[in-house]
Design an enzyme around this catalytic site. Sequence first.
Site: not given
Ligand code: AMP
Length: 281
Positions: A36-37, A61, A153, A184, A186-187
């Site tokens: 996703g990232h 946050q 968000q 997907m 991280s959690r």
């Molecule tokens: P995070 O590191 O979880 O804060 O996510 C960083 C960015 O990646 C945020 O804009 C999330 O929406 C995006 N993101 C996280 N998971 C996904 C995913 N499965 N598909 C697309 N974008 C994602």
Amino acid sequence: MLIITDPAQMAEQCAAWRQAGQSVALVPTMGFFHQGHESLMQAARKNAAKVVLSLFVNPTQFAPTEDLAAYPRDMERDKLIAEGNGVDVLFAPTPELMYPQGYDTWTQVPGLSRLLCGKTRPTHFKGVCTVVLKLFNITRPDLAFFGQKDWQQLAIIRRMAGDLNLGVKVEGVPIVREADGLAMSSRNSYLGEAERTQAPQIHKGLTLARQLFAAGETRSSVLRKRISEFWQEKLPLGRVDYLELVHPETLKAEKTATPESLVITAVYLGKARLIDNQILG
Ligand code: AMP
């Protein structure tokens, strides 16, 4: 790939690029990268001359009861993934550099932030808006990329960018899923084996709503009831935080579904709180 930790140095680098006429894209993240990232990094790479990837587990946050200390981290692996996706600068400041002693300035989008995730995480989006505005001010990006997985968000950041005339184009990137449909995150690393087996049912429930809508059902109450029944059977380890059918921009609940309506949910599963969403049409 450059690694920068100092916000002042990051700002100088972006100013130099701007002066040279090079566009800058920002991808804000909390690290522990997955595909996703990577899809955000790739979208940024395609659309700007320079890509800044921020990696900052933003303490403001997280509520005191939440998972800040446990949040998964792997800086060495993240560096390799960022480099492999053509990132120009990995901006990884420390909490002390972002919030020095005496820090006391906050940004809020209260209307949108009270809804959905805001009900159980009342201070979350204040922290998100504040850190994203700081990142925007440090990098002054032309473009910024956010995932549609965190739909609320994205809607809040768009509102903030418009309301405050930030001059950054906020782009949403589609949700990247595992082969079995689980969004997907991280959690997802918090999930035990049985929880991981059930987790794809979150997405399957939302997809059921799409199917019912395609077959003519537009009553939000019925769509939500059918998803809840489906989860009671298929997702017994899950506890639903919320399940709503909303307008995609205002995030207000809708009684009657349209093709633009969004079904959006948060589900507690073991130690994880997982979010997902899908446009109905
Ligand atoms: P995070 O590191 O979880 O804060 O996510 C960083 C960015 O990646 C945020 O804009 C999330 O929406 C995006 N993101 C996280 N998971 C996904 C995913 N499965 N598909 C697309 N974008 C994602």
